[in-house]
Motif scaffolding. Structure first.
Motif, short mmCIF file in Angstrom:
data_model
loop_
_atom_site.label_atom_id
_atom_site.label_comp_id
_atom_site.label_asym_id
_atom_site.label_seq_id
_atom_site.Cartn_x
_atom_site.Cartn_y
_atom_site.Cartn_z
N GLN A 108 32.90 35.50 19.18
CA GLN A 108 32.64 35.62 17.55
C GLN A 108 32.29 33.64 17.01
O GLN A 108 31.78 34.09 16.54
N LYS A 131 28.69 32.44 15.89
CA LYS A 131 28.47 31.92 14.94
C LYS A 131 27.63 30.30 15.29
O LYS A 131 26.80 29.52 14.19
N GLU A 164 24.60 31.66 14.74
CA GLU A 164 23.81 31.10 13.57
C GLU A 164 23.82 29.68 12.55
O GLU A 164 22.60 29.05 11.78
#
Length: 94
Positions: free
Chosen positions: A41, A45, A48
């Motif tokens: 995760q 992130k 992104e």
């Protein structure tokens, strides 16, 4: 060096102990897998936010893949162990 002292147990108690040990190992594996998921995760992130390049992502993916091999193997062995214990318990109930 002396031999460890193993407490005397009835077969039913031993099978219950084995079931408890399986549950504890499953819990430990779940914690490990959760930690790996949190890392994934965090990298997602970073992707992104464009804070990581594709080469680093691929290296990370390879690392996670290698890290997950051992718990997957352990899960298979625990499944075999569980099946054996449950079969033994069923035999005792006959």
């Amino acid at each position: 060096m002396t031999m460890p002292k193993v407490p005397k147990r009835e077969q039913e108690e031993s099978l219950t102990d084995l079931l408890e040990s399986i549950a504890l190992e499953e819990t430990a594996l779940a914690h490990f897998m959760n930690a790996e998921a949190e890392k994934v995760q965090a990298v997602a992130k970073m992707m992104e936010e464009e804070d990581i390049d594709m080469k680093e992502v691929l290296e990370f993916q390879d690392s996670v893949s290698k890290s997950m091999r051992t718990p997957i193997k352990k899960e298979i062995l625990l499944q075999f162990k569980l099946e054996d214990v449950l079969e033994a318990k069923k035999e005792l109930e006959k």
